[in-house]
Design a protein around this motif. Structure first.
Motif, PDB file in Angstrom:
ATOM      1  N   UNK A  28      -1.315 -11.033  -5.158  1.00 49.71           N
ATOM      2  CA  UNK A  28      -1.492 -12.482  -5.058  1.00 49.71           C
ATOM      3  C   UNK A  28      -0.291 -13.234  -5.621  1.00 49.71           C
ATOM      4  N   UNK A  29       0.405 -12.631  -6.590  1.00 48.47           N
ATOM      5  CA  UNK A  29       1.558 -13.302  -7.199  1.00 48.47           C
ATOM      6  C   UNK A  29       2.869 -13.006  -6.467  1.00 48.47           C
ATOM      7  N   UNK A  30       2.791 -12.236  -5.379  1.00 44.33           N
ATOM      8  CA  UNK A  30       3.979 -12.019  -4.566  1.00 44.33           C
ATOM      9  C   UNK A  30       4.746 -10.739  -4.803  1.00 44.33           C
ATOM     10  N   UNK A  31       4.262  -9.879  -5.700  1.00 44.99           N
ATOM     11  CA  UNK A  31       4.935  -8.586  -5.892  1.00 44.99           C
ATOM     12  C   UNK A  31       4.603  -7.678  -4.717  1.00 44.99           C
ATOM     13  N   UNK A  32       5.632  -7.022  -4.194  1.00 46.68           N
ATOM     14  CA  UNK A  32       5.421  -6.138  -3.045  1.00 46.68           C
ATOM     15  C   UNK A  32       5.443  -4.687  -3.485  1.00 46.68           C
ATOM     16  N   UNK A  33       4.670  -3.883  -2.746  1.00 46.55           N
ATOM     17  CA  UNK A  33       4.592  -2.479  -3.098  1.00 46.55           C
ATOM     18  C   UNK A  33       4.309  -1.600  -1.901  1.00 46.55           C
ATOM     19  N   UNK A  34       4.258  -0.304  -2.169  1.00 45.75           N
ATOM     20  CA  UNK A  34       4.019   0.714  -1.160  1.00 45.75           C
ATOM     21  C   UNK A  34       2.843   1.578  -1.583  1.00 45.75           C
ATOM     22  N   UNK A  35       1.922   1.769  -0.661  1.00 46.30           N
ATOM     23  CA  UNK A  35       0.801   2.685  -0.874  1.00 46.30           C
ATOM     24  C   UNK A  35       1.019   3.828   0.113  1.00 46.30           C
ATOM     25  N   UNK A  36       1.546   4.947  -0.380  1.00 47.45           N
ATOM     26  CA  UNK A  36       1.895   6.078   0.490  1.00 47.45           C
ATOM     27  C   UNK A  36       0.658   6.784   1.039  1.00 47.45           C
ATOM     28  N   UNK A  37       0.783   7.204   2.294  1.00 49.48           N
ATOM     29  CA  UNK A  37      -0.231   8.046   2.913  1.00 49.48           C
ATOM     30  C   UNK A  37      -1.562   7.380   3.189  1.00 49.48           C
ATOM     31  N   UNK A  38      -1.648   6.073   3.118  1.00 50.91           N
ATOM     32  CA  UNK A  38      -2.911   5.376   3.360  1.00 50.91           C
ATOM     33  C   UNK A  38      -2.858   4.641   4.690  1.00 50.91           C
ATOM     34  N   UNK A  39      -4.035   4.344   5.204  1.00 47.09           N
ATOM     35  CA  UNK A  39      -4.153   3.573   6.445  1.00 47.09           C
ATOM     36  C   UNK A  39      -5.116   2.424   6.217  1.00 47.09           C
ATOM     37  N   UNK A  40      -4.771   1.268   6.744  1.00 53.50           N
ATOM     38  CA  UNK A  40      -5.647   0.097   6.701  1.00 53.50           C
ATOM     39  C   UNK A  40      -5.091  -0.927   7.677  1.00 53.50           C
ATOM     40  N   UNK A  41      -5.930  -1.854   8.064  1.00 51.60           N
ATOM     41  CA  UNK A  41      -5.515  -2.904   8.990  1.00 51.60           C
ATOM     42  C   UNK A  41      -4.652  -3.942   8.273  1.00 51.60           C
ATOM     43  N   UNK A  42      -3.700  -4.506   8.998  1.00 48.91           N
ATOM     44  CA  UNK A  42      -2.896  -5.600   8.454  1.00 48.91           C
ATOM     45  C   UNK A  42      -3.835  -6.746   8.089  1.00 48.91           C
ATOM     46  N   UNK A  43      -3.653  -7.301   6.899  1.00 48.04           N
ATOM     47  CA  UNK A  43      -4.509  -8.371   6.412  1.00 48.04           C
ATOM     48  C   UNK A  43      -5.671  -7.892   5.561  1.00 48.04           C
ATOM     49  N   UNK A  44      -5.904  -6.584   5.543  1.00 52.13           N
ATOM     50  CA  UNK A  44      -6.999  -6.030   4.740  1.00 52.13           C
ATOM     51  C   UNK A  44      -6.685  -6.191   3.255  1.00 52.13           C
ATOM     52  N   UNK A  45      -7.728  -6.347   2.446  1.00 48.17           N
ATOM     53  CA  UNK A  45      -7.595  -6.430   0.995  1.00 48.17           C
ATOM     54  C   UNK A  45      -8.010  -5.088   0.409  1.00 48.17           C
ATOM     55  N   UNK A  46      -7.169  -4.545  -0.458  1.00 48.59           N
ATOM     56  CA  UNK A  46      -7.431  -3.248  -1.080  1.00 48.59           C
ATOM     57  C   UNK A  46      -7.310  -3.344  -2.587  1.00 48.59           C
ATOM     58  N   UNK A  47      -8.020  -2.487  -3.280  1.00 48.23           N
ATOM     59  CA  UNK A  47      -7.867  -2.340  -4.731  1.00 48.23           C
ATOM     60  C   UNK A  47      -7.004  -1.097  -4.940  1.00 48.23           C
ATOM     61  N   UNK A  48      -5.907  -1.236  -5.675  1.00 50.20           N
ATOM     62  CA  UNK A  48      -4.987  -0.120  -5.878  1.00 50.20           C
ATOM     63  C   UNK A  48      -4.708   0.115  -7.354  1.00 50.20           C
ATOM     64  N   UNK A  49      -4.268   1.340  -7.659  1.00 46.77           N
ATOM     65  CA  UNK A  49      -3.842   1.700  -9.019  1.00 46.77           C
ATOM     66  C   UNK A  49      -2.333   1.950  -8.973  1.00 46.77           C
ATOM     67  N   UNK A  50      -1.601   1.289  -9.847  1.00 45.18           N
ATOM     68  CA  UNK A  50      -0.142   1.391  -9.890  1.00 45.18           C
ATOM     69  C   UNK A  50       0.264   2.773 -10.401  1.00 45.18           C
ATOM     70  N   UNK A  51       1.201   3.406  -9.682  1.00 45.76           N
ATOM     71  CA  UNK A  51       1.775   4.685 -10.108  1.00 45.76           C
ATOM     72  C   UNK A  51       3.081   4.430 -10.834  1.00 45.76           C
TER      73      UNK A  51
END
Length: 66
Positions: A28-51
């Motif tokens: 939400x604050x504009x930080x961009x990241x990569x979630x490797x090996x996952x699939x989801x639709x563009x615009x989907x909201x996900x809960x992630x854990x930072x590596x």
């Protein structure tokens, strides 16, 4: 503005694009990241854990929280 993430932090992200290697996401604050090996639709909201967080580049890598 969220400026720091630490390994182990959980955050909510929105999928910006889906690539063969994973998802490009943004907090939400504009930080961009990569979630490797996952699939989801563009615009989907996900809960992630930072590596890993790269403060110099303001980007992170993460995995989806089940």
């Amino acid at each position: 503005m969220e400026t720091l993430l630490s390994p182990g932090d959980e955050t909510t992200v929105v999928v910006l694009s889906s690539k063969p290697f994973g998802l490009l996401v943004e907090t939400a604050s504009g930080l961009r990241g990569l979630v490797r090996g996952s699939r989801a639709a563009v615009g989907a909201t996900l809960r992630v854990r930072v590596i890993e967080f790269d403060a110099a580049e303001s980007r992170f890598s993460a995995t989806v929280v089940d």
